[in-house]
Design a protein around this motif. Sequence first.
Motif, PDB file in Angstrom:
ATOM      1  N   ARG A  97       0.839  -1.199   0.000  1.00 15.49           N
ATOM      2  CA  ARG A  97       0.000   0.000   0.000  1.00 15.49           C
ATOM      3  C   ARG A  97       0.866   1.238   0.000  1.00 15.49           C
ATOM      4  N   LYS A  98       0.370   2.258  -0.633  1.00 18.85           N
ATOM      5  CA  LYS A  98       1.078   3.519  -0.674  1.00 18.85           C
ATOM      6  C   LYS A  98       1.037   4.175   0.685  1.00 18.85           C
ATOM      7  N   PRO A  99       2.034   4.903   1.016  1.00 18.18           N
ATOM      8  CA  PRO A  99       2.016   5.635   2.306  1.00 18.18           C
ATOM      9  C   PRO A  99       0.835   6.592   2.344  1.00 18.18           C
ATOM     10  N   ALA A 100       0.490   6.871   3.559  1.00 17.63           N
ATOM     11  CA  ALA A 100      -0.649   7.790   3.747  1.00 17.63           C
ATOM     12  C   ALA A 100      -0.339   9.126   3.149  1.00 17.63           C
ATOM     13  N   THR A 101      -1.254   9.635   2.375  1.00 17.59           N
ATOM     14  CA  THR A 101      -1.054  10.903   1.697  1.00 17.59           C
ATOM     15  C   THR A 101      -1.106  12.040   2.681  1.00 17.59           C
ATOM     16  N   SER A 102      -0.459  13.044   2.317  1.00 13.96           N
ATOM     17  CA  SER A 102      -0.461  14.245   3.181  1.00 13.96           C
ATOM     18  C   SER A 102      -1.473  15.260   2.715  1.00 13.96           C
ATOM     19  N   ASN A 103      -2.441  14.788   1.897  1.00 14.14           N
ATOM     20  CA  ASN A 103      -3.493  15.686   1.408  1.00 14.14           C
ATOM     21  C   ASN A 103      -4.304  16.218   2.579  1.00 14.14           C
ATOM     22  N   PRO A 104      -4.376  17.524   2.736  1.00 14.52           N
ATOM     23  CA  PRO A 104      -5.100  18.102   3.880  1.00 14.52           C
ATOM     24  C   PRO A 104      -6.566  17.706   3.900  1.00 14.52           C
ATOM     25  N   SER A 105      -7.116  17.433   2.752  1.00 12.04           N
ATOM     26  CA  SER A 105      -8.549  17.106   2.727  1.00 12.04           C
ATOM     27  C   SER A 105      -8.840  15.804   3.438  1.00 12.04           C
ATOM     28  N   LEU A 106      -7.806  14.883   3.401  1.00  7.87           N
ATOM     29  CA  LEU A 106      -8.017  13.595   4.080  1.00  7.87           C
ATOM     30  C   LEU A 106      -7.941  13.741   5.582  1.00  7.87           C
ATOM     31  N   GLN A 107      -7.276  14.769   6.067  1.00  8.49           N
ATOM     32  CA  GLN A 107      -7.151  14.983   7.506  1.00  8.49           C
ATOM     33  C   GLN A 107      -8.170  15.999   8.019  1.00  8.49           C
ATOM     34  N   SER A 108      -9.127  16.300   7.204  1.00  7.28           N
ATOM     35  CA  SER A 108     -10.169  17.259   7.632  1.00  7.28           C
ATOM     36  C   SER A 108     -11.012  16.674   8.759  1.00  7.28           C
ATOM     37  N   PRO A 109     -11.429  17.464   9.664  1.00  8.61           N
ATOM     38  CA  PRO A 109     -12.270  16.984  10.780  1.00  8.61           C
ATOM     39  C   PRO A 109     -13.566  16.375  10.296  1.00  8.61           C
ATOM     40  N   THR A 110     -13.928  16.687   9.011  1.00 16.03           N
ATOM     41  CA  THR A 110     -15.197  16.128   8.539  1.00 16.03           C
ATOM     42  C   THR A 110     -15.055  14.692   8.093  1.00 16.03           C
ATOM     43  N   SER A 111     -13.793  14.172   7.978  1.00 15.17           N
ATOM     44  CA  SER A 111     -13.583  12.788   7.561  1.00 15.17           C
ATOM     45  C   SER A 111     -14.162  11.858   8.591  1.00 15.17           C
ATOM     46  N   PRO A 112     -14.987  10.880   8.184  1.00 19.33           N
ATOM     47  CA  PRO A 112     -15.603   9.972   9.154  1.00 19.33           C
ATOM     48  C   PRO A 112     -14.593   9.190   9.927  1.00 19.33           C
ATOM     49  N   CYS A 113     -13.496   8.757   9.265  1.00 25.60           N
ATOM     50  CA  CYS A 113     -12.521   7.917   9.951  1.00 25.60           C
ATOM     51  C   CYS A 113     -11.800   8.688  11.023  1.00 25.60           C
ATOM     52  N   LEU A 114     -11.539   9.979  10.836  1.00 24.67           N
ATOM     53  CA  LEU A 114     -10.776  10.757  11.811  1.00 24.67           C
ATOM     54  C   LEU A 114     -11.666  11.377  12.877  1.00 24.67           C
ATOM     55  N   SER A 115     -12.925  11.616  12.603  1.00 21.65           N
ATOM     56  CA  SER A 115     -13.800  12.297  13.566  1.00 21.65           C
ATOM     57  C   SER A 115     -14.511  11.349  14.507  1.00 21.65           C
ATOM     58  N   LEU A 116     -14.420  10.041  14.238  1.00 21.70           N
ATOM     59  CA  LEU A 116     -15.158   9.078  15.065  1.00 21.70           C
ATOM     60  C   LEU A 116     -14.719   9.099  16.531  1.00 21.70           C
ATOM     61  N   PRO A 117     -13.391   9.057  16.802  1.00 20.33           N
ATOM     62  CA  PRO A 117     -12.992   9.111  18.209  1.00 20.33           C
ATOM     63  C   PRO A 117     -13.413  10.393  18.884  1.00 20.33           C
ATOM     64  N   ASN A 118     -13.302  11.531  18.205  1.00 22.06           N
ATOM     65  CA  ASN A 118     -13.742  12.795  18.805  1.00 22.06           C
ATOM     66  C   ASN A 118     -15.236  12.780  19.091  1.00 22.06           C
ATOM     67  N   ASP A 119     -16.027  12.175  18.226  1.00 25.52           N
ATOM     68  CA  ASP A 119     -17.467  12.044  18.474  1.00 25.52           C
ATOM     69  C   ASP A 119     -17.737  11.216  19.717  1.00 25.52           C
ATOM     70  N   GLU A 120     -16.938  10.170  19.882  1.00 23.58           N
ATOM     71  CA  GLU A 120     -17.120   9.341  21.089  1.00 23.58           C
ATOM     72  C   GLU A 120     -16.824  10.142  22.348  1.00 23.58           C
ATOM     73  N   VAL A 121     -15.743  10.911  22.260  1.00 21.82           N
ATOM     74  CA  VAL A 121     -15.407  11.755  23.412  1.00 21.82           C
ATOM     75  C   VAL A 121     -16.513  12.768  23.662  1.00 21.82           C
ATOM     76  N   LEU A 122     -17.021  13.384  22.586  1.00 22.31           N
ATOM     77  CA  LEU A 122     -18.098  14.365  22.732  1.00 22.31           C
ATOM     78  C   LEU A 122     -19.351  13.739  23.325  1.00 22.31           C
ATOM     79  N   LEU A 123     -19.682  12.549  22.785  1.00 17.13           N
ATOM     80  CA  LEU A 123     -20.850  11.850  23.332  1.00 17.13           C
ATOM     81  C   LEU A 123     -20.655  11.508  24.796  1.00 17.13           C
ATOM     82  N   ALA A 124     -19.429  11.059  25.120  1.00 17.25           N
ATOM     83  CA  ALA A 124     -19.158  10.735  26.526  1.00 17.25           C
ATOM     84  C   ALA A 124     -19.281  11.977  27.390  1.00 17.25           C
ATOM     85  N   THR A 125     -18.773  13.106  26.854  1.00 16.90           N
ATOM     86  CA  THR A 125     -18.868  14.359  27.608  1.00 16.90           C
ATOM     87  C   THR A 125     -20.322  14.780  27.807  1.00 16.90           C
ATOM     88  N   ILE A 126     -21.086  14.687  26.684  1.00 18.74           N
ATOM     89  CA  ILE A 126     -22.520  15.040  26.782  1.00 18.74           C
ATOM     90  C   ILE A 126     -23.237  14.121  27.757  1.00 18.74           C
TER      91      ILE A 126
END
Length: 341
Positions: A97-126
Amino acid sequence: MAPNKTVLCAGCTKKITNKEFLACCLCNAVYDIECVNYTYKMFSHMTKEKKDNWQCPACKSKQRKVDNTNTPVQGCRMSAKQNSPEKASDENNITIRKPATSNPSLQSPTSPCLSLPNDEVLLATIRSEIQRSVAESVESMVQMYFMKEFNEIKKELTAVRELQNCVEYLSAEYDRMKSELQTSQEKISSLGKVNSSLSDKLNDLTNRLNLIEQHSRETNIEISGIPENKSENLVSVFQQLCNTVSISVLDTDVLASTRIRKLKEDTERPRSVIIKLQNTKKRDEILAAVSDTIGKNQNDKLNTSNLGYGGQKLPIYVIFVRKDDQASAKLIKCYDSLSNL
């Protein structure tokens, strides 16, 4: 591991006061097990090594993705290829597999794969905030309820205390009145005995006084029916009466003579005459002579004509008392003597 000083949970920002928490091995952030969706059972089954290598959701979300050469399946295949003579020729069949790209769009907070842990933390906080708010609300409502109930209980206890004070006061008053009543009854009983004794003594003294008075009057003769006259001489009238019954009486035999007050002021009968003699012997002679004369002259008893009074004949009585004409005469010493008539 336990914190050396008071720390706050990175998820709910609450102070950590127990031992059920996890510390990130990368950023050293500390989390309650509830904030990272760990149950107490899951936490208790974690080994020390796993706890020491635990990574928080934020640090996990920052790690780059790598190829799958280290997966269990690929690892086995590579091991088999190395032991095979055709190793060099088969290496080209491995997919890298190719190394992870450094494209900023892939690291956007709107990405489902990257925002899932933060959502869990938010849900836990709520969830934690909701639990805290509910707990505070329930605690406040419970406090208000129990405070209201305690106030009512206090009022009732105050009323009970007042009632208890009233009952104690009434009980003390009852005991006092009961004691006073008992004392009064004892005094009444004692006074009753004293009164009875005094009554007996009074009766005895009365009888003795009557006897003394009777003794002082035992030489008296009471004559009833003698007409009254302003210039009368009672001694002469008495001597005339004695002459009528054939008894001689000297002036020295008579100590005193007087008329007594009427029992009924409106009666027309004259007042009775009292003659006090020297001794009882003379009195008895006169009374015997009067009784004998009356017995002999039933049709012509003593009357005013025997004493020299003119006009209508009125009977004259030398007093002893009899119940009727057939009964014997009795001397009256006191009221009890009337029962002997």
